[in-house]
Design an enzyme around this catalytic site. Sequence first.
Site, PDB file in Angstrom:
ATOM      1  NE  ARG A   1      -8.779   1.624  -1.975  1.00  0.00           N
ATOM      2  CZ  ARG A   1      -9.021   2.493  -2.960  1.00  0.00           C
ATOM      3  NH1 ARG A   1     -10.180   2.458  -3.572  1.00  0.00           N
ATOM      4  NH2 ARG A   1      -8.122   3.377  -3.332  1.00  0.00           N
ATOM      5  CD  GLN A   2      -5.773  -0.966   5.078  1.00  0.00           C
ATOM      6  OE1 GLN A   2      -6.070  -0.624   6.225  1.00  0.00           O
ATOM      7  NE2 GLN A   2      -5.850  -2.210   4.661  1.00  0.00           N
ATOM      8  CG  HIS A   3      -9.262   5.374   2.624  1.00  0.00           C
ATOM      9  ND1 HIS A   3      -9.896   5.297   1.411  1.00  0.00           N
ATOM     10  CD2 HIS A   3      -7.926   5.362   2.348  1.00  0.00           C
ATOM     11  CE1 HIS A   3      -8.994   5.247   0.442  1.00  0.00           C
ATOM     12  NE2 HIS A   3      -7.791   5.280   0.984  1.00  0.00           N
ATOM     13  CB  ILE A   4      -8.934   3.763   9.764  1.00  0.00           C
ATOM     14  CG1 ILE A   4      -8.159   2.626   9.119  1.00  0.00           C
ATOM     15  CG2 ILE A   4      -9.629   3.298  11.035  1.00  0.00           C
ATOM     16  CD1 ILE A   4      -6.899   2.240   9.878  1.00  0.00           C
TER      17      ILE A   4
ATOM     18  CG  HIS B   1     -13.641   4.674   1.214  1.00  0.00           C
ATOM     19  ND1 HIS B   1     -12.587   5.561   1.242  1.00  0.00           N
ATOM     20  CD2 HIS B   1     -14.777   5.415   1.349  1.00  0.00           C
ATOM     21  CE1 HIS B   1     -13.070   6.788   1.376  1.00  0.00           C
ATOM     22  NE2 HIS B   1     -14.385   6.726   1.435  1.00  0.00           N
TER      23      HIS B   1
END
Length: 534
Positions: free
Chosen positions: A466-469, A313
């Site tokens: 956002r570290q939503h890989i 994101h």
Amino acid sequence: MNKQTSPDVVVIGAGVNGSLLATRLAKAGKRVLLLESGPRVGRDELVERFRASAFKSDFMSPYPFSPLAPQPRYTPVPNDYLHQAGPHPFAAQYIRIFGGTSWHWAAQLWRFVPNDFRQHSLYGVGKDWPIGYQDLEEYYYQAEAIAGVGGSPDNGSPRSKPFPMERVPASWLQQRVTARLAPEFTVLDDCTGRNSRSFDGRPACCGNNNCMPVCPIDAQYHGGLAAQQAENSGVQVITEAVVYQLEHDAQGRITAARYYDWNKVSHRVTAETFVLAANAIETPKLLLMSASDTFPQGIANARDNVGRNLCDHPAISVTFDVDEEIWPGRGPVSPCSIGQFRDGDFRREHSPFRIDISNASQVAAVTKEVLAEGYFGKKLQDEIRFRAARRLSIKNALEQLPDPDNRVTLSGNKDALGLPTPSLYWNIDDYVVRGTARTRECYDAIAKRLGATNIRHSKSGKFSNRQHITGTLSMGRDPATSVTDEWGRAHDHQNLFMVGTGVMPTVGTCNVTLTAMALALRTADKILQETQHG
């Protein structure tokens, strides 16, 4: 190599998704081996490391680093574990440890909205999933019940059952922002796996406000709890086990996994079924490393899809001072958000997004700021108090469309075990850029309603992760454009499954862990269905 073990199922990666799947299989009578590349570290040690750290805003500071199972680090200087090959840096953070990356998170456990699964059919962009919202609805609830999730019920994701946890009481910041932004903006309680009462042997949140990088009292659910539950359920766990190769037979079935221990002694384990549950960067790395004469591009990669469609994101932010004291810093760091821009016909034109309202303490940030401005003595104290009581920080989560050119490959660099490190190519398209423009309009409207001064937008053209890989192992019906089928099974290998955020074809606008947990439970049931008589 000096060890052979033959469980029914080998699961690679002891994060929350691999652990939930392993637990379900073990409780059904399967012999399960869980291999984790990182060490086992207790919460007490992690909390102590956080308290001793000079870098309190660094979410990685409590988590020990080892060159034998390296992870990305950026403080005090980048370790360059992830080779950046694209026009935008993909500054991923993840933890290689027993329990995985959800040790440091805000426990946000959102469901997708139903239209996220039919994006291409409805809006002509992105991809459709091979499954729909209703296929996951029961699994969403099962995951929520495990984690103890509460939130605003009317958030765009229909429910057949109420949330299993009552909401954490709203902070003063949340109460004031909710009241002043209405009716133009609707502020929702975030969906979080955070105890508002004693639950599952853990206490209620007492507002320490350091959910990230680590909750000191275990009021919020995380992968460390899931991994321990797996072990308590009979799963055999081996930590500091770095899997570097998958073997296959002439029919393409996976027959064994080879791993190094931290003395670089090689071991080989065999099983009937293998499940890859590392993250969306480490799992494709393992698949690409497992090239053979039969599969020269790596396992599950006959059509060159492994590693592609890397998503996160992309986010932009704004900070400003509200015209009243809102006192961020009491309660959870991320308690509420604005979700009314997650879906709509505008998705044909620009990226949808969700707006996160931070409740993190601003004392450290404003102290650094006023010191740089030359304040000292009592004026320094007064200015810190004034700004820290009013400072509001907001960021968004823009949906990024899957792009095959955004991908994970192997770099030419090697880690301490001699294994290649990941290389990432990441670009941002105009769909996101147009969503960014719409977001800034919202930010300005929000700031106006809150009587803001000292408004600071993030730099134009720059995006934070956002570290939503997600992506890199996308599920789909067509093997030409996907890596796994609707159950997370590799198209090319009958007994190889993948769980985690990597199998998600699209990223939506919410934190992705709950969807990955639901998918992992669904995959576990599929494995049990197929092997119940085995």
